[in-house]
Design a protein around this motif. Sequence first.
Motif, PDB file in Angstrom:
ATOM      1  N   PHE A 280      55.602  35.932  56.720  1.00 54.38           N
ATOM      2  CA  PHE A 280      54.617  35.019  56.117  1.00 54.38           C
ATOM      3  C   PHE A 280      54.559  35.232  54.606  1.00 54.38           C
ATOM      4  N   MET A 281      54.543  36.495  54.210  1.00 54.66           N
ATOM      5  CA  MET A 281      54.496  36.828  52.776  1.00 54.66           C
ATOM      6  C   MET A 281      55.728  36.270  52.060  1.00 54.66           C
ATOM      7  N   ALA A 282      56.876  36.346  52.744  1.00 55.63           N
ATOM      8  CA  ALA A 282      58.121  35.903  52.107  1.00 55.63           C
ATOM      9  C   ALA A 282      58.140  34.386  51.926  1.00 55.63           C
ATOM     10  N   ILE A 283      57.520  33.678  52.851  1.00 53.92           N
ATOM     11  CA  ILE A 283      57.587  32.206  52.806  1.00 53.92           C
ATOM     12  C   ILE A 283      56.427  31.601  52.024  1.00 53.92           C
ATOM     13  N   SER A 284      55.254  32.216  52.121  1.00 54.33           N
ATOM     14  CA  SER A 284      54.060  31.590  51.548  1.00 54.33           C
ATOM     15  C   SER A 284      53.828  31.985  50.090  1.00 54.33           C
ATOM     16  N   PRO A 285      54.035  31.067  49.169  1.00 54.14           N
ATOM     17  CA  PRO A 285      53.797  31.403  47.758  1.00 54.14           C
ATOM     18  C   PRO A 285      52.302  31.575  47.487  1.00 54.14           C
ATOM     19  N   PHE A 286      51.501  31.162  48.453  1.00 55.37           N
ATOM     20  CA  PHE A 286      50.058  31.187  48.298  1.00 55.37           C
ATOM     21  C   PHE A 286      49.487  32.596  48.499  1.00 55.37           C
ATOM     22  N   ALA A 287      50.238  33.421  49.249  1.00 55.66           N
ATOM     23  CA  ALA A 287      49.682  34.711  49.682  1.00 55.66           C
ATOM     24  C   ALA A 287      49.517  35.729  48.560  1.00 55.66           C
ATOM     25  N   SER A 288      50.237  35.545  47.453  1.00 59.21           N
ATOM     26  CA  SER A 288      49.976  36.487  46.355  1.00 59.21           C
ATOM     27  C   SER A 288      50.123  35.799  45.004  1.00 59.21           C
ATOM     28  N   GLY A 289      49.224  36.208  44.113  1.00 58.22           N
ATOM     29  CA  GLY A 289      49.286  35.708  42.737  1.00 58.22           C
ATOM     30  C   GLY A 289      48.678  34.336  42.509  1.00 58.22           C
ATOM     31  N   LYS A 290      47.994  33.781  43.487  1.00 57.63           N
ATOM     32  CA  LYS A 290      47.375  32.462  43.306  1.00 57.63           C
ATOM     33  C   LYS A 290      45.893  32.622  42.998  1.00 57.63           C
ATOM     34  N   ARG A 291      45.448  31.872  41.998  1.00 60.26           N
ATOM     35  CA  ARG A 291      44.027  31.922  41.649  1.00 60.26           C
ATOM     36  C   ARG A 291      43.272  31.060  42.664  1.00 60.26           C
ATOM     37  N   VAL A 292      42.274  31.660  43.324  1.00 62.75           N
ATOM     38  CA  VAL A 292      41.584  30.948  44.410  1.00 62.75           C
ATOM     39  C   VAL A 292      40.067  31.092  44.325  1.00 62.75           C
ATOM     40  N   ARG A 293      39.423  30.186  45.054  1.00 60.78           N
ATOM     41  CA  ARG A 293      37.991  30.337  45.288  1.00 60.78           C
ATOM     42  C   ARG A 293      37.820  30.553  46.792  1.00 60.78           C
ATOM     43  N   VAL A 294      37.023  31.534  47.160  1.00 61.96           N
ATOM     44  CA  VAL A 294      36.777  31.819  48.572  1.00 61.96           C
ATOM     45  C   VAL A 294      35.338  31.444  48.895  1.00 61.96           C
ATOM     46  N   ASP A 295      35.164  30.627  49.944  1.00 63.43           N
ATOM     47  CA  ASP A 295      33.817  30.267  50.401  1.00 63.43           C
ATOM     48  C   ASP A 295      33.667  30.766  51.825  1.00 63.43           C
ATOM     49  N   THR A 296      32.788  31.722  52.022  1.00 66.72           N
ATOM     50  CA  THR A 296      32.649  32.285  53.366  1.00 66.72           C
ATOM     51  C   THR A 296      31.470  31.666  54.115  1.00 66.72           C
ATOM     52  N   GLY A 297      30.720  30.809  53.432  1.00 64.41           N
ATOM     53  CA  GLY A 297      29.500  30.288  54.052  1.00 64.41           C
ATOM     54  C   GLY A 297      28.310  31.079  53.541  1.00 64.41           C
ATOM     55  N   ARG A 298      28.501  32.398  53.388  1.00 68.21           N
ATOM     56  CA  ARG A 298      27.409  33.236  52.877  1.00 68.21           C
ATOM     57  C   ARG A 298      27.560  33.458  51.388  1.00 68.21           C
ATOM     58  N   GLU A 299      28.823  33.539  50.933  1.00 68.18           N
ATOM     59  CA  GLU A 299      29.037  33.732  49.490  1.00 68.18           C
ATOM     60  C   GLU A 299      30.274  32.970  49.030  1.00 68.18           C
ATOM     61  N   SER A 300      30.382  32.828  47.729  1.00 69.75           N
ATOM     62  CA  SER A 300      31.510  32.123  47.135  1.00 69.75           C
ATOM     63  C   SER A 300      31.952  32.925  45.912  1.00 69.75           C
ATOM     64  N   TYR A 301      33.244  33.222  45.824  1.00 65.86           N
ATOM     65  CA  TYR A 301      33.719  33.992  44.665  1.00 65.86           C
ATOM     66  C   TYR A 301      35.130  33.565  44.291  1.00 65.86           C
ATOM     67  N   ALA A 302      35.511  33.872  43.069  1.00 66.00           N
ATOM     68  CA  ALA A 302      36.852  33.546  42.588  1.00 66.00           C
ATOM     69  C   ALA A 302      37.669  34.827  42.472  1.00 66.00           C
ATOM     70  N   GLY A 303      38.977  34.685  42.554  1.00 64.42           N
ATOM     71  CA  GLY A 303      39.852  35.843  42.429  1.00 64.42           C
ATOM     72  C   GLY A 303      41.304  35.417  42.506  1.00 64.42           C
ATOM     73  N   VAL A 304      42.172  36.421  42.724  1.00 67.26           N
ATOM     74  CA  VAL A 304      43.613  36.148  42.802  1.00 67.26           C
ATOM     75  C   VAL A 304      44.130  36.720  44.119  1.00 67.26           C
ATOM     76  N   THR A 305      44.932  35.947  44.854  1.00 68.14           N
ATOM     77  CA  THR A 305      45.432  36.451  46.147  1.00 68.14           C
ATOM     78  C   THR A 305      46.330  37.667  45.900  1.00 68.14           C
ATOM     79  N   ALA A 306      46.166  38.677  46.788  1.00 72.33           N
ATOM     80  CA  ALA A 306      46.850  39.958  46.553  1.00 72.33           C
ATOM     81  C   ALA A 306      47.590  40.435  47.801  1.00 72.33           C
TER      82      ALA A 306
END
Length: 335
Positions: A280-306
């Motif tokens: 999955f890591m090899a195929i998905s360019p999204f899994a690392s180094g992408k700037r994202v926003r995460v919404d869990t329903g309880r909180e929302s934060y920004a970061g970079v996929t690692a």
Amino acid sequence: MAQAPSLPGTTDKQLASLLTLLAENATIVVSGGRIAREIGVSRSTVWRWVQRLRELGVRVKGQTATGYFLEMVPDILTPDLLRKRVKGKLFGKRFYHFFKTDSTNRVAMELAYAGESEGAVILAEEQSAGRGRAGRKWHSEVGAGIYVTLLLRPPLSPVQAPLLTMLAGLSLHAAILGQTGLNTELKWPNDILLNDKKIGGILTEMHAEPSQVRFVIVGIGINVNQEKFPPELCSIATSLRNETGRAQSRLELLVRLLREFETDYNRFLREGPAYVVERFMAISPFASGKRVRVDTGRESYAGVTAGLSPEGLLLVKKDGGAIVTVIAGDVTEIR
Ligand code: BTN
């Protein structure tokens, strides 16, 4: 070979046999008498069923007196046609086909609770209440997409079950690449994208004891031959037909998907989670180094996929510096 038992609403086996007989003799006129003999029904029943197939959009020409033929081989995912192509495999034995049902995941759940064995494949030409992730609906236009659910009884603990969603994504990626040459993008955990639009999605549901999975159902929706989408989906969804400029065989793609999934599933059970996570890591360019926003329903934060944890959960380096594990929630790329 054990046949799947009939379930209310599943496609009548003799109706499916009629379709197979016509498909195997496409463009040749088959007499009503021969059809009646081969399927074991009366000529008037053959006539009624031909009407039924026409109502379902199958282009059957001719009449009882002259015989019948198919103007075009229909791209319908009937068990007979599939069984011939995925013979003897885990996912080639037990098929449940519906012209229309509410949700193949809902049917699969019911079958699983009733004791249906691993490898059952539940298919619909149309869903009236297709389920998507986070309570969303899955648009299921008749005959245009693939709506399929696989029933698994893997020897896994519940925490490992999400890896099956990723595994299905990998299999779908390979199936689409094999058939069309298109390189889809996997977005953790369950999206398959082309040109930033959704071409497929996976909804995995399970029933488990604290330490052991009882069953997992993997529902896969693929946009294959849709030419248009409802206005609210136009900007976020696409189909293989739109992307390649020509209609694609749903049967061919499903056969590829079932074969790929079976190989991947067996390797996962033999080699463990690393097989899935590394691929999955090899195929998905999204899994690392992408700037994202995460919404869990309880909180929302920004970061970079690692990257991904050994259990296949997404790691995100928060803007503040801490690395967090995303267990559930919506992850969207910030551009
Ligand atoms: C998503 O939200 O991306 C997941 C969509 C999953 C849709 C498929 S279609 C076949 C199966 N039956 C359902 O009701 N849902 C899944």
